[in-house]
Enzyme design. Structure first.
Site, short mmCIF file in Angstrom:
data_model
loop_
_atom_site.label_atom_id
_atom_site.label_comp_id
_atom_site.label_asym_id
_atom_site.label_seq_id
_atom_site.Cartn_x
_atom_site.Cartn_y
_atom_site.Cartn_z
N SER A 24 5.49 5.09 8.81
CA SER A 24 4.90 4.81 7.50
C SER A 24 5.88 5.21 6.41
O SER A 24 6.46 6.30 6.45
CB SER A 24 3.59 5.58 7.31
OG SER A 24 3.16 5.48 5.97
N LYS A 51 4.99 3.59 17.10
CA LYS A 51 5.03 2.53 16.09
C LYS A 51 6.27 2.71 15.22
O LYS A 51 6.46 3.76 14.62
CB LYS A 51 3.76 2.56 15.23
CG LYS A 51 3.65 1.36 14.29
CD LYS A 51 2.25 1.26 13.71
CE LYS A 51 2.09 -0.02 12.90
NZ LYS A 51 0.70 -0.19 12.41
N PHE A 92 -1.82 8.16 4.28
CA PHE A 92 -2.64 8.77 5.34
C PHE A 92 -3.88 9.47 4.78
O PHE A 92 -4.21 10.59 5.17
CB PHE A 92 -1.83 9.78 6.16
CG PHE A 92 -0.75 9.20 7.03
CD1 PHE A 92 -0.61 7.84 7.23
CD2 PHE A 92 0.15 10.05 7.68
CE1 PHE A 92 0.40 7.32 8.03
CE2 PHE A 92 1.16 9.54 8.49
CZ PHE A 92 1.29 8.18 8.66
N ASN A 131 0.84 -1.20 0.00
CA ASN A 131 0.00 0.00 0.00
C ASN A 131 0.87 1.25 0.00
O ASN A 131 1.96 1.27 0.58
CB ASN A 131 -0.95 -0.01 1.21
CG ASN A 131 -0.40 0.74 2.40
OD1 ASN A 131 -0.48 1.97 2.48
ND2 ASN A 131 0.21 0.00 3.33
N ASN A 181 4.96 5.96 3.46
CA ASN A 181 4.15 6.59 2.42
C ASN A 181 3.93 8.08 2.60
O ASN A 181 3.21 8.70 1.83
CB ASN A 181 2.80 5.87 2.31
CG ASN A 181 2.99 4.41 1.96
OD1 ASN A 181 3.83 4.07 1.13
ND2 ASN A 181 2.24 3.54 2.61
N THR A 182 4.51 8.66 3.64
CA THR A 182 4.54 10.12 3.81
C THR A 182 6.00 10.53 3.75
O THR A 182 6.83 10.05 4.54
CB THR A 182 3.91 10.54 5.15
OG1 THR A 182 2.52 10.20 5.14
CG2 THR A 182 4.05 12.05 5.36
N ASN A 194 5.62 -1.58 11.57
CA ASN A 194 4.87 -1.08 10.43
C ASN A 194 5.23 -1.91 9.20
O ASN A 194 5.88 -2.95 9.31
CB ASN A 194 5.20 0.41 10.22
CG ASN A 194 4.03 1.20 9.66
OD1 ASN A 194 3.33 0.74 8.75
ND2 ASN A 194 3.82 2.40 10.18
#
Length: 342
Positions: A173, A215, A113, A109, A175-176, A244
């Site tokens: 994450s 996390k 967010f 993925n 993805n940021t 994560n």
């Protein structure tokens, strides 16, 4: 059994559409009382000052906006974590951004967010009236400069504090952009100090202590894990979630979608997340509880996380591939003397 029948149909849809359809269907079943509520209760799950009915949790990401709390509660989780939520609403990354890799029992993925913002999340939580243990996972907006990231976390912390059983700080994450840099020693020290000071003030203000969990990523070197563990201990953080998703692509590059950018979860992450738990447990010496996440696709995987040093576990990808029966299988293994209602 119902999920086993529906899964082939859901897997014909693109992953993000199937995600929404599944949650909407679950909500409909819950409202019409077609799906009986399940509850697994086992003793000695007093973690972070909270009494968990069982050690099996839903990881953040499945219900980002807290819109399906009541229906997910029907499945028998000991706790539910919603989010990641940011101060302001944001669309996330362009679609497609969610990919299944069935041959590897994996998911990639790069959602970024996507969420409705912290204020709307709180409205959903208030409407749910959920009596169980609720974790709220907080992050920063994508357009907030990294040097101002602390401000975003503090905004979310203050707003969700009255509604959370515990609060998870997502600094891992992939993805940021640049988010994972917050795991570096100097940045993490600054963030933890600010969060802990705010937690103390909020605890006094509300006459109620809400634990903080951090996390972390699986893609950390042993020296980084050691540094992070030392900072968690120094700042008296209440728990750590390991881990994560990973940016590694071991074993999936030859598969369709195997080279998509984003975070990889599911079976390919199992061993690495367990190793991080192992290393953390060695450093923390049970002074801080570990919540194990990453590649729990079976009851044995969950037990392995506990044996490595986790006190609780969270599932996500395993739920996509195995369905709700995974929860009952884990409960049967981890809590053989448990009571089962529903």
């Amino acid at each position: 059994m119902l999920y086993n029948l529906l899964r082939p149909l859901l897997f014909q849809l693109d992953a993000e559409t199937a995600h929404t359809v599944t949650l909407d269907t679950l909500a409909l079943l819950q409202k019409t009382n077609v799906w009986p509520k399940r509850a697994f209760r086992c003793p000695t799950n007093h973690i972070m000052g909270l009494d968990f009915p069982n050690p099996i949790g839903l990881a953040a990401g499945l219900d980002k906006n807290g819109a399906y709390i009541n229906s997910l509660a029907q499945l028998g989780f000991g706790f539910i974590e919603v989010g990641t939520i940011t101060p302001r609403p944001q669309l996330g990354n362009p679609q497609p951004r969610l990919f299944r890799l069935p041959a590897a029992q994996a998911i990639i993925n790069r959602m970024g967010f996507n969420n409705i913002g912290v204020d709307k999340l709180i409205e959903n939580i208030q409407q749910a009236h959920y009596p169980g243990i609720l974790g709220i996972n907080i992050g920063k907006n994508a357009d907030t400069p990294l040097q101002n990231a602390v401000d975003d976390y503090l905004i979310c912390l203050r707003k969700v504090y009255p509604y959370a059983s515990y609060i998870t700080v997502n600094i891992s994450s992939p993805n940021t952009k640049q988010l994972r840099q917050l795991q570096n020693k100097v940045a993490l020290k600054q963030l933890l100090r600010a969060l802990k000071q705010a937690q103390t003030r909020l605890s006094d203000q509300h006459s109620h202590y809400v634990p903080l969990a951090i996390k972390i990523a699986p893609d950390l070197e042993p020296a980084q894990i050691k540094e992070i563990a030392a900072l968690l201990l120094k700042h008296r953080i209440d728990a750590v979630i390991a881990t994560n998703t990973t940016v590694a692509r071991g074993g999936v590059t030859q598969l369709p979608h195997g080279n998509e950018s984003g975070g990889l979860s599911g079976a390919p992450l199992t061993e690495r997340s367990t190793e991080v738990i192992h290393q953390l447990a060695r450093q923390l010496q049970r002074a801080i509880p570990i919540i194990g996440a990453g590649g729990i696709m079976s009851a044995t995987d969950a037990q392995t996380k506990i044996e490595a040093g986790a006190s609780l576990v969270q599932i996500y990808s395993g739920l996509i591939y195995r369905g709700p029966n995974l929860i009952s299988e884990i409960a049967a293994l981890l809590c053989p003397q448990s009571t089962h209602a529903g």
